[in-house]
Design an enzyme around this catalytic site. Sequence first.
Site, PDB file in Angstrom:
ATOM      1  N   TRP A  74     -35.872  15.959 -17.238  1.00 18.47           N
ATOM      2  CA  TRP A  74     -34.579  16.327 -16.669  1.00 18.47           C
ATOM      3  C   TRP A  74     -33.575  16.218 -17.807  1.00 18.47           C
ATOM      4  CZ3 TRP A  74     -29.765  14.018 -15.458  1.00 18.47           C
ATOM      5  CH2 TRP A  74     -29.014  14.661 -14.466  1.00 18.47           C
ATOM      6  N   GLY A 101     -35.022   8.050 -20.074  1.00 19.93           N
ATOM      7  CA  GLY A 101     -33.896   7.205 -20.433  1.00 19.93           C
ATOM      8  C   GLY A 101     -32.997   7.888 -21.451  1.00 19.93           C
ATOM      9  N   LYS A 603     -34.523  12.337  -7.763  1.00 26.32           N
ATOM     10  CA  LYS A 603     -34.697  11.345  -6.702  1.00 26.32           C
ATOM     11  C   LYS A 603     -34.252   9.958  -7.157  1.00 26.32           C
ATOM     12  CE  LYS A 603     -36.012   9.922  -2.676  1.00 26.32           C
ATOM     13  NZ  LYS A 603     -35.174  10.286  -1.524  1.00 26.32           N
TER      14      LYS A 603
END
Length: 608
Positions: A74, A101, A603
């Site tokens: 992402w 991260g 999510k």
Amino acid sequence: MCGIVGYVGYRQAKPILLAGIKRLEYRGYDSAGIALLTESGLMVSKSVGKIKMLEKVLGDREYKSTHGIAHTRWATHGEPTEVNAHPHIDQNSEIALIHNGIIENYRTLKEYLIRQGVNFKTDTDTEVLVHLIRLNYKGDLTSAVRDALTQVDGTYGIAVISSMHPNLMVAARMGSPLVVGLGEKENFVASDVSAMLEHTNRVVYLEDGEVATITPTDYEITTIQNVKITPEINEVSWTLDMIEKEGYDHFMLKEIHEQPSTLRNTIRGRLNLDEGIARLNGLNLQYEELHRLKRIIISACGTSWHSGLIGEYMIEELSRLPVEVEYASEFRYRSPIFSENTVFLAISQSGETADTLAALREAKKRGITALGLVNVVGSTIARESDGGVYIHAGPEIGVASTKAFTSQVMVLALIANLLGRMRHLSVQQGQEMIDYIQKIPDQVEHILQKSEEIKQIAEVYHKNNNFLYLGRGINYPVALEGALKLKEISYIHAEGYPAAEMKHGPIALIDQNMPVVVIALKDPVYDKVMSNIAEVKARNGRIIAIATEGDREIAERVDHVIYIPQTFRLLTPLLSVIPLQLLAYHIAVMRGCHVDQPRNLAKSVTVE
């Protein structure tokens, strides 16, 4: 957010890794990649888009590899391109790394590495990690990872493999969840247990600052400072069936329909009807401590923040304790005032939400009792809190939370009951509330039978691009949650407001093209809400009302009515939210949206 899967064992790695990252699709991603250690070295393949695009790139070719890593990304630093997708490799193509991260000092590290002769190929912060590991490599991969991480500021969950070390994988965690899965002559690493549940339910949750060295037959956990750790092995109670669609078109629809059973799970064993009081031993607070309480701070993000707002209404009314509900992302960056006999409650479905975790840590640092209200057993918030309550909603795969929300609200109702009984509520009042609580799952089941009716309403409005949601009192947060669900999965602009605030701006937007969803239940503010409905109708607004069964008056004043059963006033959000979940779902499906994986969302939000 991003998904990590690693495998080292005796079976072919490619199908295991691809199946693993498919299990993590719900977390949200925009590109995917895989690295396999073959006889000829590292094979790395990447693609933009869904995993099926990666499978297309890989084709039917069989790779003789029992050792590899895979990733869904992402994008944070650098656009979602094939070059920026993970895994990343060093200049010698001998080390491959995947990362969840953000490396906050990556610019400084990048400048340092460029001076060392490193040529960067991507726009990511992650690439500095693989080059740092290479620079620190002196024959021991685990030591190289440790040494590299001592130079890093930020959050990470990483998995590393190298062609120089067949049958060895190194993983490390700081602020981004990572789990080691233990099998027979094979071991796994993943950012979520669902990725490996098909193969093992025995797992070790890595803590911040820990490094795992993994082979097919063994594993070792140490700190970054090379202090050996004896980890706890956990057995996951979820089954593979629980994370399958079971005939439903989408995970979200399945999870909406699971709510009668998940609510029963949430209250099971926690109600003492004879005394009219909830039992929540996980709070780890003695009655004396609960009696001394003077203030509660609730911290959460998104849907969990909405459940916290509902909890504020419940707890304040039943216990007369002051409650503050804070956005975790704001709480951590100001200087909050902590007073004596304050309890901090962090709410997070995943138990890994970065901002909520940071807020909890800040509360603990200030010496405040910090509790967690989470769904995922073994999550970081669950492990780091002083006590808390699991909501027992089971795995929630759909990005837009539904069943976790209602289970959170139910737990907050139990907390309100407990605190109320210890202060002002009589046994009879507590018994009455518990009687209503026990009826909620069946009442939710009754509302779910109206799905086709709600679908017909969705058919009327699914082409509208703006919605307004109104509620008053304890149902104002439900209006916020209804609007959030619609915007999350249908991409329609939707706003939730306290109904009385409509006159202070939003009323200017109302016309025949602005559907207004109003929660108008038979409660003390019913007449006020009816006045708000009249104001909307006077401006040609079209109204969808959530109303109490038996209310015929409202049907004459609005365009559509969805009825819900009557219940204890403070429990109405558990029922009024169900039609809003179904309305959002049906509208999103009619608009052709990807319901379970809406664009740009994840999510588990493990970065700021």
